[in-house]
Design a protein around this motif. Structure first.
Motif, PDB file in Angstrom:
ATOM      1  N   SER A   1     -15.517  19.722 -44.552  1.00  0.00           N
ATOM      2  CA  SER A   1     -16.943  19.200 -43.840  1.00  0.00           C
ATOM      3  C   SER A   1     -17.297  17.192 -44.413  1.00  0.00           C
ATOM      4  O   SER A   1     -17.292  16.610 -43.478  1.00  0.00           O
ATOM      5  CB  SER A   1     -17.945  20.027 -44.084  1.00  0.00           C
ATOM      6  OG  SER A   1     -17.965  21.514 -43.691  1.00  0.00           O
ATOM      7  N   ASN A   2     -17.229  17.015 -45.581  1.00  0.00           N
ATOM      8  CA  ASN A   2     -17.546  16.537 -45.786  1.00  0.00           C
ATOM      9  C   ASN A   2     -16.505  15.234 -44.916  1.00  0.00           C
ATOM     10  O   ASN A   2     -17.078  13.922 -44.682  1.00  0.00           O
ATOM     11  CB  ASN A   2     -17.599  15.665 -47.197  1.00  0.00           C
ATOM     12  CG  ASN A   2     -18.071  16.745 -48.046  1.00  0.00           C
ATOM     13  OD1 ASN A   2     -19.331  16.911 -47.788  1.00  0.00           O
ATOM     14  ND2 ASN A   2     -18.083  17.200 -49.635  1.00  0.00           N
ATOM     15  N   VAL A   3     -15.179  15.076 -45.270  1.00  0.00           N
ATOM     16  CA  VAL A   3     -14.163  14.152 -44.673  1.00  0.00           C
ATOM     17  C   VAL A   3     -14.871  14.522 -43.288  1.00  0.00           C
ATOM     18  O   VAL A   3     -14.878  12.577 -42.851  1.00  0.00           O
ATOM     19  CB  VAL A   3     -12.471  15.079 -44.664  1.00  0.00           C
ATOM     20  CG1 VAL A   3     -11.685  14.183 -44.259  1.00  0.00           C
ATOM     21  CG2 VAL A   3     -12.351  15.073 -46.182  1.00  0.00           C
ATOM     22  N   PHE A   4     -15.308  15.210 -42.786  1.00  0.00           N
ATOM     23  CA  PHE A   4     -15.370  14.741 -41.146  1.00  0.00           C
ATOM     24  C   PHE A   4     -16.355  14.120 -41.448  1.00  0.00           C
ATOM     25  O   PHE A   4     -16.739  13.053 -40.265  1.00  0.00           O
ATOM     26  CB  PHE A   4     -15.582  16.143 -40.267  1.00  0.00           C
ATOM     27  CG  PHE A   4     -15.534  15.862 -38.916  1.00  0.00           C
ATOM     28  CD1 PHE A   4     -15.363  15.289 -37.989  1.00  0.00           C
ATOM     29  CD2 PHE A   4     -17.461  15.970 -38.317  1.00  0.00           C
ATOM     30  CE1 PHE A   4     -15.327  14.821 -36.996  1.00  0.00           C
ATOM     31  CE2 PHE A   4     -17.906  16.430 -37.056  1.00  0.00           C
ATOM     32  CZ  PHE A   4     -16.363  15.908 -36.096  1.00  0.00           C
TER      33      PHE A   4
ATOM     34  N   GLU B   1      -7.186  21.902 -51.772  1.00  0.00           N
ATOM     35  CA  GLU B   1      -8.471  20.370 -51.686  1.00  0.00           C
ATOM     36  C   GLU B   1      -7.770  19.617 -49.658  1.00  0.00           C
ATOM     37  O   GLU B   1      -6.464  20.383 -49.627  1.00  0.00           O
ATOM     38  CB  GLU B   1      -8.672  19.750 -52.719  1.00  0.00           C
ATOM     39  CG  GLU B   1      -7.373  18.468 -52.755  1.00  0.00           C
ATOM     40  CD  GLU B   1      -7.723  18.115 -54.384  1.00  0.00           C
ATOM     41  OE1 GLU B   1      -6.913  17.184 -54.630  1.00  0.00           O
ATOM     42  OE2 GLU B   1      -8.711  17.750 -54.642  1.00  0.00           O
ATOM     43  N   VAL B   2      -8.807  19.058 -49.829  1.00  0.00           N
ATOM     44  CA  VAL B   2      -8.895  18.583 -48.315  1.00  0.00           C
ATOM     45  C   VAL B   2      -9.146  16.731 -49.038  1.00  0.00           C
ATOM     46  O   VAL B   2      -9.562  16.776 -49.210  1.00  0.00           O
ATOM     47  CB  VAL B   2      -9.249  18.816 -47.077  1.00  0.00           C
ATOM     48  CG1 VAL B   2      -9.246  17.884 -46.068  1.00  0.00           C
ATOM     49  CG2 VAL B   2      -9.113  20.589 -47.007  1.00  0.00           C
ATOM     50  N   ALA B   3      -7.635  16.168 -48.630  1.00  0.00           N
ATOM     51  CA  ALA B   3      -7.481  14.940 -48.631  1.00  0.00           C
ATOM     52  C   ALA B   3      -8.263  14.559 -47.964  1.00  0.00           C
ATOM     53  O   ALA B   3      -8.406  14.288 -46.392  1.00  0.00           O
ATOM     54  CB  ALA B   3      -5.865  14.221 -48.061  1.00  0.00           C
ATOM     55  N   PRO B   4      -8.683  12.541 -48.017  1.00  0.00           N
ATOM     56  CA  PRO B   4      -9.908  12.422 -47.313  1.00  0.00           C
ATOM     57  C   PRO B   4      -9.137  11.306 -46.389  1.00  0.00           C
ATOM     58  O   PRO B   4      -6.978  10.878 -46.166  1.00  0.00           O
ATOM     59  CB  PRO B   4     -10.583  10.960 -47.956  1.00  0.00           C
ATOM     60  CG  PRO B   4      -9.708  10.729 -49.073  1.00  0.00           C
ATOM     61  CD  PRO B   4      -8.620  12.473 -50.121  1.00  0.00           C
ATOM     62  N   LEU B   5      -9.291  11.274 -44.724  1.00  0.00           N
ATOM     63  CA  LEU B   5      -8.606  10.342 -43.473  1.00  0.00           C
ATOM     64  C   LEU B   5      -8.005   8.893 -44.112  1.00  0.00           C
ATOM     65  O   LEU B   5      -8.169   8.204 -45.160  1.00  0.00           O
ATOM     66  CB  LEU B   5      -9.413  10.570 -42.850  1.00  0.00           C
ATOM     67  CG  LEU B   5      -8.314  10.121 -41.164  1.00  0.00           C
ATOM     68  CD1 LEU B   5      -7.915  11.548 -41.037  1.00  0.00           C
ATOM     69  CD2 LEU B   5      -9.847   9.761 -40.091  1.00  0.00           C
ATOM     70  N   ALA B   6      -6.268   9.091 -44.181  1.00  0.00           N
ATOM     71  CA  ALA B   6      -5.709   7.909 -44.804  1.00  0.00           C
ATOM     72  C   ALA B   6      -6.396   6.754 -43.796  1.00  0.00           C
ATOM     73  O   ALA B   6      -6.915   6.435 -42.513  1.00  0.00           O
ATOM     74  CB  ALA B   6      -4.255   7.958 -44.383  1.00  0.00           C
ATOM     75  N   GLY B   7      -6.889   5.668 -43.825  1.00  0.00           N
ATOM     76  CA  GLY B   7      -7.035   4.468 -43.821  1.00  0.00           C
ATOM     77  C   GLY B   7      -5.594   3.293 -42.508  1.00  0.00           C
ATOM     78  O   GLY B   7      -4.502   3.850 -42.778  1.00  0.00           O
ATOM     79  N   ARG B   8      -5.886   2.442 -42.294  1.00  0.00           N
ATOM     80  CA  ARG B   8      -5.175   1.707 -41.749  1.00  0.00           C
ATOM     81  C   ARG B   8      -4.418   1.451 -42.489  1.00  0.00           C
ATOM     82  O   ARG B   8      -4.742   0.369 -43.282  1.00  0.00           O
ATOM     83  CB  ARG B   8      -6.121   0.955 -40.075  1.00  0.00           C
ATOM     84  CG  ARG B   8      -6.803   1.095 -39.810  1.00  0.00           C
ATOM     85  CD  ARG B   8      -7.287   0.460 -38.447  1.00  0.00           C
ATOM     86  NE  ARG B   8      -5.936   0.340 -37.867  1.00  0.00           N
ATOM     87  CZ  ARG B   8      -5.651   0.539 -36.319  1.00  0.00           C
ATOM     88  NH1 ARG B   8      -5.842   1.642 -36.300  1.00  0.00           N
ATOM     89  NH2 ARG B   8      -4.390  -0.280 -35.624  1.00  0.00           N
TER      90      ARG B   8
END
Length: 440
Positions: free
Chosen positions: A15-18, A66-73
């Protein structure tokens, strides 16, 4: 009374990642609304766990942690590392479409090499087209699976491929997913539509660049195979040893069409390939083959649903697993024959080769038949290498590891031989031999 669903730490992290990534995701208006609805559907279901029958052997709540944060460009350095990684999975003669950390990279891709009769656009480009809200349909699917809903909510990019009626592609199309980031996640989705009587070979590859670790990939591919078309679809997953890869396929096959699908998994700490295939046109022919090569504590799951929705269709499913150390292979296969799907011919077989006492293989083939004029069957076996054959080979001068490797290659050969193209058969066997070399 108000009921509140309790969330695990992993689900709260999703939820935090989204919430953090929402402003970076392509699309507004109807696209953003489709994402919101998808994430709400995911939250209602939560991460799949062992109490859900389709996920009983692959409990993501326990396996992902755990769920990793979204990768950057990807920056210039990441693209350089990705270019080097491409050499590990490149198929000679294929036109490559490269996604790095979930973002399409034109300078590594060869769209111009595809020729006439084929259109390729990026998913990000389409979703960001504010004048065309209708393209939110690219985020819609016919399944309510939680990880597909999460993919819908978080997808950043992919490719949308359309092959015109009657077009026969002279070279394969290879989509390559390269991970360069560590402790980051990538969400991708691609659409491939084959027109009537078209011919194509479509390859997917997953690979890690040097230094990439602990990343997570959630990919989905939507395939339409038109009436009378022929498609060969090959997948090779060679992720980093500590990566997580959850991939989904949603496939619709038209009348008198042929689909040959092959999947090999030989990397990643946790991997699942789930594919939902609907035979929607009479006289279609389906062949699905797969291999899991697992060692250490790797967990590899192949889940297949073949829906015979109309009469006079044929399907063949053949899977092999080679499991060493404390690896865990899962195969779940279901053939559904609808009431109107008379004259269906469907067969499924899965075999597992266990190379250690701690290796585990769970095989669950199923038939759901609602018609009475069909030919269907399934089977499953598990066992170890034949000691008499090992003795025979060692008596002729081979060391134990070489003798084992020869028998393993023969075991895998039945599935690999179903690949029609000779060069692709050799490519897949070379990938299997890499796994065997590391095992030595």
């Amino acid at each position: 009374m108000n009921l509140v669903l309790a969330k695990t730490d992993t689900e709260r992290a999703v939820s935090n990642v989204f919430a953090t990534a929402r402003d970076r995701l392509p699309g507004a208006g109807e696209v953003a609304e489709a994402r919101r609805r998808a994430f709400e559907a995911y939250e209602r279901a939560g991460l799949p766990h062992r109490r859900i029958e389709e996920w009983k052997y692959t409990d993501l709540r326990a396996l992902m942690r755990e769920v990793a944060p979204l990768a950057g460009r990807p920056d210039a350095a990441a693209i350089t590392r990705a270019k080097a990684a491409l050499e590990l999975v490149a198929v000679d003669g294929a036109a490559k479409l490269v996604l790095v950390d979930g973002v399409f990279v034109p300078e590594l891709s060869g769209i111009a090499e595809l020729g006439a009769g084929i259109s390729v656009r990026t998913l990000r480009e389409i979703l960001e087209n504010g004048a065309n809200d209708a393209r939110s349909d690219l985020l819609l699917t016919s399944t309510t699976d939680a990880v597909i809903s999460l993919n819908t909510a978080m997808v950043t990019d992919g490719v949308v491929i359309s092959v015109a009626d009657g077009t026969a592609l002279s070279r394969p199309i290879q989509i390559v997913h390269v991970a360069t980031a560590s402790s980051a996640s990538a969400f991708t989705r691609s659409h491939v539509k084959l027109g009537k009587a078209a011919r194509a070979t479509f390859i997917e590859s997953f690979v890690a660049a040097e230094g990439a670790s602990a990343y997570q990939a959630n990919d989905a591919v939507i395939l339409w195979v038109g009436d009378g078309a022929e498609l060969s679809h090959l997948r090779v997953v060679a992720d980093a040893a500590d990566a997580v890869n959850i991939s989904s396929g949603i496939v619709t096959v038209g009348a008198k069409a042929k689909l040959n699908l092959f999947n090999m998994t030989r990397g990643g700490a946790v991997s699942r390939y789930q594919v939902f295939i609907t035979l929607a046109g009479e006289g279609s022919d389906l062949s699905v083959n797969g291999i899991n090569l697992l060692k250490d504590k790797q967990h590899g799951d192949t889940t297949l649903v073949v829906d015979h929705a109309v009469p006079h269709c044929t399907s063949r499913e053949n899977f092999r697993a080679v499991v060493d150390d404390r690896g865990h292979s899962v195969f779940q296969g279901r053939i559904i024959v609808r009431p109107d799907a008379q004259k269906t011919d469907g067969k499924m077989m899965t075999r597992a080769l266990l190379l250690s006492d701690e290796a585990e293989a769970d095989n669950k083939p199923e038939l759901e038949i609602f018609a009475d004029d069909v030919t269907c069957g399934h089977g499953a076996t598990s066992g170890a290498l034949d000691e008499s054959l090992l003795f025979y080979l060692r008596a002729r001068g081979l060391c134990e590891k070489d003798a084992q490797a020869l028998l393993i290659q023969a075991f895998l050969g039945e599935a690999i031989e179903e690949i029609a193209d000779e060069s692709l058969r050799e490519f897949v066997m070379a990938q299997a031999e890499r796994w065997l070399e590391v095992r030595r």
